[in-house]
Write an enzyme that holds these catalytic residues in place. Sequence first.
Site, PDB file in Angstrom:
ATOM      1  N   ASP A  37       7.034   1.306   1.206  1.00 16.91           N
ATOM      2  CA  ASP A  37       6.290   2.491   0.497  1.00 16.91           C
ATOM      3  C   ASP A  37       6.618   3.431  -0.049  1.00 16.91           C
ATOM      4  O   ASP A  37       7.014   4.806   0.285  1.00 16.91           O
ATOM      5  CB  ASP A  37       6.538   3.268   2.340  1.00 16.91           C
ATOM      6  CG  ASP A  37       5.215   2.441   2.984  1.00 16.91           C
ATOM      7  OD1 ASP A  37       4.550   1.285   2.684  1.00 16.91           O
ATOM      8  OD2 ASP A  37       5.513   3.016   4.554  1.00 16.91           O
ATOM      9  N   GLU A 212      -5.682   2.171   2.122  1.00 17.61           N
ATOM     10  CA  GLU A 212      -5.128   3.353   2.639  1.00 17.61           C
ATOM     11  C   GLU A 212      -3.939   3.580   1.125  1.00 17.61           C
ATOM     12  O   GLU A 212      -4.258   3.309   0.553  1.00 17.61           O
ATOM     13  CB  GLU A 212      -4.123   2.860   4.095  1.00 17.61           C
ATOM     14  CG  GLU A 212      -3.390   1.297   3.446  1.00 17.61           C
ATOM     15  CD  GLU A 212      -2.396   1.055   4.860  1.00 17.61           C
ATOM     16  OE1 GLU A 212      -2.441   1.613   5.975  1.00 17.61           O
ATOM     17  OE2 GLU A 212      -2.224  -0.109   5.333  1.00 17.61           O
TER      18      GLU A 212
HETATM   19  O1  FUB Z   1       4.908   2.188   6.055  1.00 18.79           O
HETATM   20  C1  FUB Z   1       4.048   2.023   7.422  1.00 18.79           C
HETATM   21  C2  FUB Z   1       2.749   1.588   7.020  1.00 18.79           C
HETATM   22  O2  FUB Z   1       2.235   0.276   6.518  1.00 18.79           O
HETATM   23  C3  FUB Z   1       2.514   2.485   6.008  1.00 18.79           C
HETATM   24  O3  FUB Z   1       1.857   3.723   6.221  1.00 18.79           O
HETATM   25  C4  FUB Z   1       1.005   1.505   4.947  1.00 18.79           C
HETATM   26  O4  FUB Z   1       0.977   1.753   3.501  1.00 18.79           O
HETATM   27  C5  FUB Z   1       1.467   0.073   5.123  1.00 18.79           C
HETATM   28  O5  FUB Z   1       2.338  -0.302   3.753  1.00 18.79           O
END
Ligand code: FUB
Length: 452
Positions: A37, A212
Amino acid sequence: MMIQPLLKKILFVILVFSLARSGYAQNPLITNQYTADPSARVFGDRVYIYPSHDILCTEGKGRIGWFCMEDYHVFSSSNLTDWKDHGVIVSQDKVPWVDPAGYSMWAPDCISRNGKYYFYFPSRARDTVANGKGFSIGVAVSDTPIGPFVPQSEPIKKVQGIDPNVFIDKDGQAYLYWSQGNIYGAKLKENMLELASDPVILQELPSEGLKEGPYVFERNGKYYMTYPHVQNKIERLEYAIGDNPLGPFRKAGVIMDESSTGCWTNHHSIVNFKKQWYLFYHHNDLSPNFDKNRSIRADSLLFNTDGTIRKVIPTLRGIGLSSALKEIQLDRYSDLSRNGVKVDFLDTANRMMGWKATLAQSDAWIRYNAVDFSVSKLKKLHVRAWSAQGAVLEIRVNKIDGPLIDKVNIGSSTDWKLVTSSKASVLRGVHDLFVVLKSADPVSVDWIRFEK
Ligand code: FUB
């Protein structure tokens, strides 16, 4: 008589263009820990990356088989090649509102305003927190990009969700975006700690499939809302364009296709550094069998003249110039001959040791772009290699049959060894290297390096 200056000009333009296209560091960017991320930011003359820090959950520590994160590191670089780890900046046991048994310090972001640095991070909150159970988003504040960051005692009110992203518009108005099924946006107050408007769901984004990880940036008066989305089975990076930071947005396409290795998530950020745009994202390079232990990467990103984004094809070569004086990892190649080259981990019991490239048939080759030979008179070439029967390698520049800069005999051995040649001859400048096997028996190469 006029041809020579013209030719020089053309060569210069070709060099500048190829540098702008070829990125610089190798992928993944960080190989001594798992990172995911990546939120990249340019502060001053350095790029800072604020990633999640994946670890492995074990009995009594988080949820086994799921994401597991207890803290955040920050990394920075001035040349996109050498990344410095500044250590832990925030950890779950130091934030009053975070559930210390959560291991849920998911994707963060950081932004600078009026000389302060605001680090936004999601996590599972303690039951007592006003926002309620589930994920909240908090802020930690610092006077420098690398900390110390002081966490606020409460998360941001009215915000429930993950993947915070902050954007400050040209008029100074700041916006917070996050995801929770939908993608939400709201104005932030000048203090960067509280909402200045009620959250709105950003419409016009795909209604089917998880989305997301919002990341907003502005270019030429257009606002780009970019986000990972599950259109098929796993996430790919998509974007929409609008005339205002809170939309409406119009879906504009795909920035990066789904990972070919099947990593379920992707999560990104986009920055402009020294007039080149870059996409930071993640794959699971160091953990091919478990995609919750990820690794951050970067590649160059280009726009079409109409402002749309050209799809980014992930590379191993990544971005940044590689110094000829440092270990050049051929296994992070730019291109390969169709047959006869294989890349494997050096040691599958310790994947963080990296990879090796094996050339297994005569004339098999590896191309590695953008090596910086600005230091003159580099005569020595070191090759860390292993060949059971012995092998001969030719190192050429710029084309498969370009100028020969060295020919190295790798004697037969039963283990890795360092072979040194003292007759390398290479012109100053930035060159693409070609390493070609000129014998029949296989040779594995860990890295090559030049010296005066
Ligand atoms: O890293 C945990 C979660 O996985 C993140 O918050 C999402 O965007 C995905 O990458």
